[in-house]
Design a protein around this motif. Sequence first.
Motif, PDB file in Angstrom:
ATOM      1  N   SER A 432       0.829  -1.202   0.000  1.00 22.61           N
ATOM      2  CA  SER A 432       0.000   0.000   0.000  1.00 22.61           C
ATOM      3  C   SER A 432       0.866   1.255   0.000  1.00 22.61           C
ATOM      4  N   LEU A 433       1.976   1.221   0.738  1.00 22.77           N
ATOM      5  CA  LEU A 433       2.917   2.346   0.727  1.00 22.77           C
ATOM      6  C   LEU A 433       3.493   2.546  -0.674  1.00 22.77           C
ATOM      7  N   LEU A 434       3.845   1.456  -1.302  1.00 21.34           N
ATOM      8  CA  LEU A 434       4.402   1.514  -2.653  1.00 21.34           C
ATOM      9  C   LEU A 434       3.402   2.146  -3.618  1.00 21.34           C
ATOM     10  N   ASP A 435       2.162   1.713  -3.532  1.00 15.19           N
ATOM     11  CA  ASP A 435       1.111   2.229  -4.401  1.00 15.19           C
ATOM     12  C   ASP A 435       0.858   3.712  -4.138  1.00 15.19           C
ATOM     13  N   LEU A 443       8.118   9.160  -7.460  1.00 18.34           N
ATOM     14  CA  LEU A 443       8.757   7.939  -7.933  1.00 18.34           C
ATOM     15  C   LEU A 443      10.088   7.679  -7.229  1.00 18.34           C
ATOM     16  N   ARG A 444      10.773   8.744  -6.809  1.00 17.57           N
ATOM     17  CA  ARG A 444      12.037   8.551  -6.097  1.00 17.57           C
ATOM     18  C   ARG A 444      11.799   7.889  -4.739  1.00 17.57           C
ATOM     19  N   SER A 445      10.783   8.363  -4.010  1.00 20.58           N
ATOM     20  CA  SER A 445      10.447   7.736  -2.726  1.00 20.58           C
ATOM     21  C   SER A 445       9.979   6.302  -2.947  1.00 20.58           C
ATOM     22  N   MET A 446       9.211   6.083  -4.022  1.00 20.75           N
ATOM     23  CA  MET A 446       8.749   4.727  -4.331  1.00 20.75           C
ATOM     24  C   MET A 446       9.936   3.808  -4.596  1.00 20.75           C
ATOM     25  N   PHE A 450      10.774   0.545  -2.389  1.00 26.12           N
ATOM     26  CA  PHE A 450      10.719  -0.768  -3.033  1.00 26.12           C
ATOM     27  C   PHE A 450      11.976  -1.582  -2.718  1.00 26.12           C
ATOM     28  N   PHE A 451      13.130  -0.953  -2.826  1.00 28.65           N
ATOM     29  CA  PHE A 451      14.365  -1.689  -2.586  1.00 28.65           C
ATOM     30  C   PHE A 451      14.645  -1.895  -1.100  1.00 28.65           C
ATOM     31  N   ASP A 457       6.188  -9.506  -3.444  1.00 26.10           N
ATOM     32  CA  ASP A 457       5.409 -10.493  -4.183  1.00 26.10           C
ATOM     33  C   ASP A 457       5.002  -9.887  -5.524  1.00 26.10           C
ATOM     34  N   ILE A 458       4.142 -10.574  -6.232  1.00 22.91           N
ATOM     35  CA  ILE A 458       3.725 -10.124  -7.557  1.00 22.91           C
ATOM     36  C   ILE A 458       3.001  -8.780  -7.473  1.00 22.91           C
ATOM     37  N   VAL A 459       2.279  -8.545  -6.365  1.00 20.77           N
ATOM     38  CA  VAL A 459       1.586  -7.266  -6.192  1.00 20.77           C
ATOM     39  C   VAL A 459       2.598  -6.131  -6.072  1.00 20.77           C
ATOM     40  N   SER A 460       3.688  -6.375  -5.337  1.00 22.92           N
ATOM     41  CA  SER A 460       4.733  -5.355  -5.178  1.00 22.92           C
ATOM     42  C   SER A 460       5.310  -4.973  -6.528  1.00 22.92           C
ATOM     43  N   TRP A 461       5.710  -5.972  -7.288  1.00 24.34           N
ATOM     44  CA  TRP A 461       6.320  -5.706  -8.591  1.00 24.34           C
ATOM     45  C   TRP A 461       5.337  -5.010  -9.543  1.00 24.34           C
ATOM     46  N   ASN A 462       4.093  -5.483  -9.557  1.00 24.76           N
ATOM     47  CA  ASN A 462       3.102  -4.867 -10.445  1.00 24.76           C
ATOM     48  C   ASN A 462       2.859  -3.406 -10.088  1.00 24.76           C
TER      49      ASN A 462
END
Length: 714
Positions: A432-435, A443-446, A450-451, A457-462
């Motif tokens: 949810s944070l990523l989204d 995008l920089r914070s994302m 992410f890293f 999981d697949i939701v994270s990558w998508n």
Amino acid sequence: MAVTTPTSLLGRLLDHVGNRNLNGKPKIIKPDILSLLSYGRLKQALGVLFSINKPVDQSIYAHFLQLCTDRKAINEGRKVEIHLLKFQMNPSVFLLNRIIEMYAKCGSMTDALQVFDRMRKPNGGSWNAMISGFEYLGFHENVLDYFWSMYGLGIRPNQVTFACVLSACASLMALGPARQVHCLILKWGFFSNVVLSSSIVDVYGKCRAIEESKRVFGEIKNPNNISWNVIIKRCCEVGREEEALVLFFQMHRAKAKPMNFTFANVLSACASTLGIEEGCQIHALSIRHGLDVDDYITSSLVDMYSKCGFLEEARRVFDNAHTRNVITWTAILSGYSKHGFTEEARNFFDEMPQRNVVSWNAMLVGYTQLCRWEEGLDFFSKMRREACEIDHVTLGLVLNICAGLTDLELGKQVHAFVNRHGFSSYLFTCNSLLDMYGKCGSLRSMDRWFFAMAQKDIVSWNSFMSSYARHGQSEETLRIFGEMDRDVKLNEFTISTVLAACSNILSLQHGKQLHGYTIRTFLERDIVIRGALVDMYSKCRCLDYALKVFYEVCLADIVLWNSMISGCAHNKRGKEALELFELMQESGVKPDNVTFVGILVACISEGMVDIGRWFFNSMSEKHCVIPRVEHYALMVELFGRNGCMDELKDFIGALPFEPTPAMWMLVSECCRNHGDTRLGELASQRLHELDEIGLKPINSAPCETDLGLRNSLN
């Protein structure tokens, strides 16, 4: 002097201590100690035991140890062991096994292990006592270790041993050892035991080897109630809801009795599959079995009817419930909330006698689903003031609100709360944070988050990839896809997102590779992926490929039809677009506003003014589709590009709204091309007036649409 006769039971027992038979053995004590033990007077019986300086019968010790086991009286059990060892240096294996069992049930495997290690020749019962003890206390690894040691010494396990070992395998989800134990059960002929067979079904199901579980179940000659209940439960747990429902009705025909959790599981399966007919039948069966009054089943019925959209039935079950707990209240609340009845849900929420965090979350879901972000935020503030706790689901919903409001600062505050309170271990919250960062444009914070995530999981990558795609960074989207392909299994959302990126940068090579992947993995059958393939091939000017993909679909939906019609129109094959429109109507699919955008573009590409005019008029007259700004803009382009200046002037004058800057620009361009100076001067004047008040074509939404259409035709 008169002698006082003891009247208490203990006094009478002590009077009899000296009465003995000729062989010196106690005469009265055995039945008297047993009487004390039978009445549960453990301490008095121990007092009598320790008043005797000789061993008592083995059955007396056994009764003592049994009572200590039942009472979990470890201190008294130790005293019994002391008395036994005082008079017998080498007690019988039978009694030592009972001591091991006593210590295990009292929670001290250390004491049990000491007794076991002192035994000269432990038998199968001794090993079983240790294995059962370890399993009882949850030391599942020790169960397997002792079982294989026992087996290595050549001691044959029995049914109790196998039952404990299978239970340990299930707890550890140890599929390999479970298969080995299954082979040993077959080898020694224990498979006919329905209890062990049911345990094998259970362990395979818990290990998510559901096919093996179903195969073993099918091999049971006469499955009992437990067998049926276990296989149905395991099918539900691994998402095989339809198979669970089939098995449930087979169980009913076999006259096996379902348990309350079985009813709850199959009702949940009906909720997941929206199987309202099956749900109603199961409801009737629960009434027949007298289980409809069970709180667990009542909650499941309310949940099933709610998720299937039958809110009146859900409310009827709720109103007729004998007792209503917070789960039942939350189930009906969730039904109202998820189906958009937010006001009713809120009224119901306010009436709840007690609430838990699930209740608050259910109400919050209603606000987020309807994009009522401000109300959702206010409700969360109320939750923080009144609720005792929040969980990772709450935080995920709040982050959705931050994303909906594009409130990056609030999202960062929630992120700080997540870190401070240890919620970063929940993958749902992390995603949810990523989204949130992606939708807020950070995008920089994302990237950093992410890293930093411990697991993905697949939701994270998508989510990570689609954020770049959403912001038009198609090359970066393809780069992320290359990394993702090595880490997780791709799904339909992944493929459709990457195909959209290929469409944006006209990367036909990557698009074809993805098409091949969808064929190999059978994802090509998905209607969303079909639409993405059609769109990609159309934009890459490979219309024949697009048509081939389209015609392979048995039942195309409106989105796919629109994609294909638009593809033909933008590739200057307007006649084929019109033919597709006819086919769409013949197949029973009703056109929408997007369909007519494609049709009007097709008319522009072919210069078909009369047909375009007819389609525009038929939108509202025949198809009940209200024309939008983009449709009016396309008609301006159709008249203007084909030199119908008089008709263009009449159309502009009859518009139900003020023409947009993009429309005036198009009118001005067409007037220059066709020499209509009068209308051209009007267009220039209106553009000048709009420019003075700050309205420019580039800021107009219709302008972007119109310019995109024109560029595709040039």
